[in-house]
Write an enzyme that holds these catalytic residues in place. Sequence first.
Site, mmCIF file in Angstrom:
data_model
loop_
_atom_site.group_PDB
_atom_site.id
_atom_site.type_symbol
_atom_site.label_atom_id
_atom_site.label_comp_id
_atom_site.label_asym_id
_atom_site.label_seq_id
_atom_site.Cartn_x
_atom_site.Cartn_y
_atom_site.Cartn_z
ATOM 1 N N GLU A 1 14.243 15.614 9.664
ATOM 2 C CA GLU A 1 15.427 16.011 10.415
ATOM 3 C C GLU A 1 16.145 14.771 10.936
ATOM 4 O OE1 GLU A 1 12.467 18.579 9.858
ATOM 5 O OE2 GLU A 1 12.206 17.338 11.670
ATOM 6 N N ASP B 1 5.700 10.039 20.984
ATOM 7 C CA ASP B 1 4.663 9.471 20.131
ATOM 8 C C ASP B 1 4.883 7.978 19.978
ATOM 9 O OD1 ASP B 1 3.176 11.718 19.573
ATOM 10 O OD2 ASP B 1 4.271 12.216 17.764
ATOM 11 N N ASP C 1 -2.324 5.929 -6.148
ATOM 12 C CA ASP C 1 -2.657 6.761 -4.999
ATOM 13 C C ASP C 1 -1.361 7.206 -4.338
ATOM 14 O OD1 ASP C 1 -4.000 8.026 -2.954
ATOM 15 O OD2 ASP C 1 -4.498 6.195 -1.868
ATOM 16 N N ALA C 2 -1.245 8.485 -4.030
ATOM 17 C CA ALA C 2 -0.042 8.980 -3.366
ATOM 18 C C ALA C 2 0.099 8.360 -1.980
ATOM 19 C CB ALA C 2 -0.098 10.503 -3.255
ATOM 20 N N ARG D 1 0.012 7.863 7.732
ATOM 21 C CA ARG D 1 -1.414 7.973 7.443
ATOM 22 C C ARG D 1 -2.199 6.711 7.798
ATOM 23 N NH1 ARG D 1 -2.300 11.242 1.842
ATOM 24 N NH2 ARG D 1 -1.587 9.266 0.955
ATOM 25 N N LYS D 2 -1.547 5.728 8.385
ATOM 26 C CA LYS D 2 -2.250 4.495 8.753
ATOM 27 C C LYS D 2 -2.089 4.225 10.247
ATOM 28 C CE LYS D 2 -4.166 3.418 4.883
ATOM 29 N NZ LYS D 2 -4.249 4.839 4.511
ATOM 30 N N LYS E 1 -5.844 -4.179 0.526
ATOM 31 C CA LYS E 1 -6.462 -3.843 1.807
ATOM 32 C C LYS E 1 -7.366 -4.987 2.259
ATOM 33 C CE LYS E 1 -7.002 1.208 1.507
ATOM 34 N NZ LYS E 1 -8.005 2.309 1.595
ATOM 35 N N PHE F 1 -8.799 -3.915 -10.172
ATOM 36 C CA PHE F 1 -7.827 -3.136 -9.393
ATOM 37 C C PHE F 1 -6.455 -3.435 -9.988
ATOM 38 C CE2 PHE F 1 -6.239 -2.467 -4.699
ATOM 39 C CZ PHE F 1 -5.416 -1.438 -5.128
ATOM 40 N N ASP G 1 0.915 4.191 1.435
ATOM 41 C CA ASP G 1 1.274 4.748 2.735
ATOM 42 C C ASP G 1 2.233 3.830 3.480
ATOM 43 O OD1 ASP G 1 -0.387 6.945 2.317
ATOM 44 O OD2 ASP G 1 -2.114 5.963 3.244
ATOM 45 N N LYS G 2 2.040 2.524 3.334
ATOM 46 C CA LYS G 2 2.925 1.586 4.031
ATOM 47 C C LYS G 2 4.313 1.509 3.393
ATOM 48 C CE LYS G 2 1.200 0.597 7.683
ATOM 49 N NZ LYS G 2 1.970 1.070 8.840
ATOM 50 N N GLU H 1 10.262 11.566 7.305
ATOM 51 C CA GLU H 1 9.030 11.153 6.650
ATOM 52 C C GLU H 1 9.284 10.911 5.170
ATOM 53 O OE1 GLU H 1 5.449 13.236 7.882
ATOM 54 O OE2 GLU H 1 6.635 14.279 9.397
ATOM 55 N N LYS I 1 11.172 10.409 20.757
ATOM 56 C CA LYS I 1 9.845 10.933 20.444
ATOM 57 C C LYS I 1 8.810 10.074 21.169
ATOM 58 C CE LYS I 1 12.240 13.044 17.146
ATOM 59 N NZ LYS I 1 13.719 13.000 17.153
ATOM 60 N N LYS J 1 10.491 7.835 13.521
ATOM 61 C CA LYS J 1 10.815 8.600 14.726
ATOM 62 C C LYS J 1 11.661 7.768 15.671
ATOM 63 C CE LYS J 1 6.487 11.241 14.568
ATOM 64 N NZ LYS J 1 5.224 11.553 15.262
ATOM 65 N N HIS K 1 0.852 -1.186 0.000
ATOM 66 C CA HIS K 1 0.000 0.000 0.000
ATOM 67 C C HIS K 1 0.895 1.245 0.000
ATOM 68 C CE1 HIS K 1 -2.636 3.151 1.589
ATOM 69 N NE2 HIS K 1 -3.656 2.421 1.170
#
Length: 379
Positions: free
Chosen positions: A56, A269, A236-237, A242-243, A164, A228, A17-18, A43, A267, A263, A15
């Site tokens: 960074e 997060d 798709d960008a 985003r996941k 998916k 598909f 994003d992945k 990123e 961090k 990260k 995918h």
Amino acid sequence: MTTTLFTSESVTEGHPDKICDQISDAVLDEALRQDPNSRVAVECAAKTGLIFLFGEMTTNGYVDFQSLARNVVKKIGYTRAKFGFDYETCGVISSISEQSPEISHAVKHDHEIGAGDQGMMFGYACTETPELMPLPIMLAHGLTKKLAEVRKDGTFPELRPDGKSQVTVEYHDGKAKRVHTVVISTQHDPNISQEELAKLVKKRVIGPVLKDWLDAKTIYHINPSGSFIMGGPQGDAGLTGRKIIVDTYGGYAPHGGGCFSGKDPSKVDRSGAYAARYMAKNIVAAGLAEKCQIEISYAIGIAEPVSILVETFRTSTLSSEELEKIIRENFPIKPGDIIRELELRLPIYLKTATYGHFGRDDVSWEKTDRVDVLRKYVK
């Protein structure tokens, strides 16, 4: 009897994003491999024929962004231009600077590490599965992992990397009973018919993974939009982070909003969310609760958490205040202690960028090594 439905989704490693999550974590791993004290916040974005790395990083090591990104894409399976993305011909652009000196100063202290940012993180565990995870997300991950497995081992060569899954579980009075609906959308070779694709997906993917949860009433949607063929970054960008619901509990528990990939563990997060899962899982494994949700929050540069909140949804004989005290007495809660006790400066992150950061058996925050200590608090 009260009947409810809950749905979670997962995505394959191909995918868009992945792809980006994996590249970001590959950069992190390479920096940590050479310099465990690397500070990384990198990123990635991807579109047709292009990978863009930005962020960074402060490290004593050297990262070859070109080779690293291409190797990730190759391993995923984008090895031919007709798949819509090709590791050999895609462009790789990077714009990465050193970490802000103001952030660096706030995080580094003589005796301990302050939180790398403000924010709140959540951890969750429950008794629904052996992994102490919600059932819907574990089933959804099982399907996407199977899609990748049968594509790569030649069992189902008509599949392509992008895909998916979505699983809806039916609950009776809060207990999982059956799979109500399964959705699979998978990129595929143009020469396979939709009828044949659906038949093979049921046989080679859905059946082996969900066999204990299917019945005659289960609803199937396989490539419900039709063919598909165009997938991956061509269709798709992609973008790192985003996941985040796929990465955690499939929507079953709250999310603080910050992503994990790319990260370093300063961090919170990332390290705070891992610590919260570690706490929740051990509390459930020790029998202190059947469900446990923990929120932990931090202020940038400050080591001590701003707050800790424990919610057990009436499944514990202990109060939230008692459980918070138990956490403070038995678990690492400051970033430096979390990093040290969970060994988070190791290059372990690329594998977490697909199929969830939790419910795994190959990461330190999934250990239940506090169970014996916690059992003394059982009333």
